[in-house]
Design a protein around this motif. Structure first.
Motif, PDB file in Angstrom:
ATOM      1  N   PRO A  13       0.837  -1.106  -0.103  1.00  0.00           N
ATOM      2  CA  PRO A  13       0.483  -0.050   0.182  1.00  0.00           C
ATOM      3  C   PRO A  13       0.784   0.531  -0.312  1.00  0.00           C
ATOM      4  O   PRO A  13       0.375   2.473  -0.377  1.00  0.00           O
ATOM      5  CB  PRO A  13      -1.085  -0.023   1.115  1.00  0.00           C
ATOM      6  CG  PRO A  13       0.259  -0.880   2.076  1.00  0.00           C
ATOM      7  CD  PRO A  13       0.753  -2.105   1.134  1.00  0.00           C
TER       8      PRO A  13
ATOM      9  N   SER B   4      -3.187  -7.046  -0.946  1.00  0.00           N
ATOM     10  CA  SER B   4      -4.491  -6.589  -0.071  1.00  0.00           C
ATOM     11  C   SER B   4      -3.803  -5.169   0.101  1.00  0.00           C
ATOM     12  O   SER B   4      -2.362  -4.881   0.077  1.00  0.00           O
ATOM     13  CB  SER B   4      -4.684  -7.203   0.898  1.00  0.00           C
ATOM     14  OG  SER B   4      -3.428  -7.409   2.079  1.00  0.00           O
TER      15      SER B   4
ATOM     16  N   ASN C  47      -5.464  -2.745   1.923  1.00  0.00           N
ATOM     17  CA  ASN C  47      -5.885  -2.086   3.251  1.00  0.00           C
ATOM     18  C   ASN C  47      -6.892  -3.040   4.234  1.00  0.00           C
ATOM     19  O   ASN C  47      -6.279  -5.047   3.953  1.00  0.00           O
ATOM     20  CB  ASN C  47      -7.195  -0.957   2.955  1.00  0.00           C
ATOM     21  CG  ASN C  47      -8.345  -1.946   1.828  1.00  0.00           C
ATOM     22  OD1 ASN C  47      -8.833  -2.968   2.187  1.00  0.00           O
ATOM     23  ND2 ASN C  47      -9.075  -1.267   0.848  1.00  0.00           N
ATOM     24  N   THR C  48      -7.185  -3.153   5.287  1.00  0.00           N
ATOM     25  CA  THR C  48      -7.422  -3.996   6.275  1.00  0.00           C
ATOM     26  C   THR C  48      -8.821  -5.022   5.610  1.00  0.00           C
ATOM     27  O   THR C  48      -8.421  -5.759   5.720  1.00  0.00           O
ATOM     28  CB  THR C  48      -7.969  -3.864   7.372  1.00  0.00           C
ATOM     29  OG1 THR C  48      -6.636  -2.480   8.387  1.00  0.00           O
ATOM     30  CG2 THR C  48      -8.594  -4.668   8.523  1.00  0.00           C
TER      31      THR C  48
ATOM     32  N   HIS D  11      -5.563  -1.355  16.021  1.00  0.00           N
ATOM     33  CA  HIS D  11      -5.698  -2.686  15.030  1.00  0.00           C
ATOM     34  C   HIS D  11      -6.345  -3.940  14.748  1.00  0.00           C
ATOM     35  O   HIS D  11      -6.983  -3.947  14.223  1.00  0.00           O
ATOM     36  CB  HIS D  11      -4.313  -2.544  13.933  1.00  0.00           C
ATOM     37  CG  HIS D  11      -4.988  -3.020  12.817  1.00  0.00           C
ATOM     38  ND1 HIS D  11      -3.989  -4.323  11.727  1.00  0.00           N
ATOM     39  CD2 HIS D  11      -5.168  -2.314  12.043  1.00  0.00           C
ATOM     40  CE1 HIS D  11      -4.725  -4.750  10.540  1.00  0.00           C
ATOM     41  NE2 HIS D  11      -5.359  -3.427  10.206  1.00  0.00           N
TER      42      HIS D  11
ATOM     43  N   HIS E 101      -7.121   6.970  12.979  1.00  0.00           N
ATOM     44  CA  HIS E 101      -6.864   6.445  12.073  1.00  0.00           C
ATOM     45  C   HIS E 101      -7.256   5.088  12.160  1.00  0.00           C
ATOM     46  O   HIS E 101      -8.816   5.321  12.077  1.00  0.00           O
ATOM     47  CB  HIS E 101      -5.431   6.234  11.385  1.00  0.00           C
ATOM     48  CG  HIS E 101      -5.176   5.110  10.188  1.00  0.00           C
ATOM     49  ND1 HIS E 101      -5.584   5.647   9.135  1.00  0.00           N
ATOM     50  CD2 HIS E 101      -5.133   3.909  10.028  1.00  0.00           C
ATOM     51  CE1 HIS E 101      -5.909   4.579   8.103  1.00  0.00           C
ATOM     52  NE2 HIS E 101      -4.973   3.883   8.853  1.00  0.00           N
TER      53      HIS E 101
ATOM     54  N   GLY F 165     -11.152   4.868  10.058  1.00  0.00           N
ATOM     55  CA  GLY F 165     -10.747   3.676   9.638  1.00  0.00           C
ATOM     56  C   GLY F 165     -12.105   2.419  10.123  1.00  0.00           C
ATOM     57  O   GLY F 165     -13.225   2.257   9.068  1.00  0.00           O
TER      58      GLY F 165
END
Length: 195
Positions: A73, A104, A106-107, A134, A178, A182
């Motif tokens: 990313p 991937s 992002n989460t 996270h 963040h 998110g």
């Protein structure tokens, strides 16, 4: 904000292993060092926790796989999964038990791509490793694909009250903001059926 982001995940709980166990290490970025890339500082505890948990899983007699999940990313030229692989291999993970999910960004995509690897069988125990801040968003992403993984917290951040502002406090605030934004975005996307 940091306490809110980490709420409920302020300690590491030893997970239960099943005869078939899949362990997912969530990517945390890379940094440039000299002419190469190294895992970000936040990723080092995740990598160490993944290798430790894998060894414990194998010692229990279970069939264990470690899935490294993370693309590029940051556009550094190498996926997080590919960057982390030598580190976990050096800490005792068998090459045949290592899977790299390196697309991937992002989460949500971490969970989507890992779900594609795991398939619909749901016949193994799933453990997700990431930092405390996270974890909530990671578990919610896997939940979107029908998985209820066990959480394994690799590290918890702490703030200290100081007279003068510290860089670490600004960094913690940015990470917490963040994650909270998110998570809110994730819930809105779920409500809109985009996730």
């Amino acid at each position: 904000m940091l306490n809110l982001a980490q709420q409920g995940f302020d300690q590491t709980i030893t997970p239960d292993f099943a005869p078939k166990t899949d362990i997912v290490l969530m990517g945390g970025g890379t940094d440039r060092e000299g002419t190469g890339l190294i895992p970000k500082a936040d990723s080092i505890p995740r990598i160490a926790a993944a290798a430790k948990l894998y060894r414990e899983c194998r010692a229990s007699g279970a069939s264990c796989r470690l899935i490294l999940s993370g693309g590029d990313p940051q556009n550094h030229g190498q996926a997080e999964a590919d960057n982390y692989a030598p580190y976990v291999l050096a800490q005792g993970v068998a090459p045949g038990d290592l899977i790299r999910e390196n697309q991937s960004l992002n989460t949500y995509q971490n969970a989507r791509n890992v779900a594609a690897i795991l398939g619909d069988a749901h016949d193994s125990e799933l453990i997700v490793i990431t930092s405390a801040y996270h974890m909530r968003r990671s578990l919610a992403a896997f939940d979107a694909f029908g998985y209820r993984p066990q959480a394994y917290v690799s590290d918890v951040r702490h703030n200290s009250v100081t007279l003068l502002p510290r860089f670490r406090s600004f960094e913690n605030s940015e990470l917490a903001a963040h994650e909270l934004v998110g998570m809110a975005r994730f819930e809105v996307y779920r409500w809109l059926r985009l996730y």
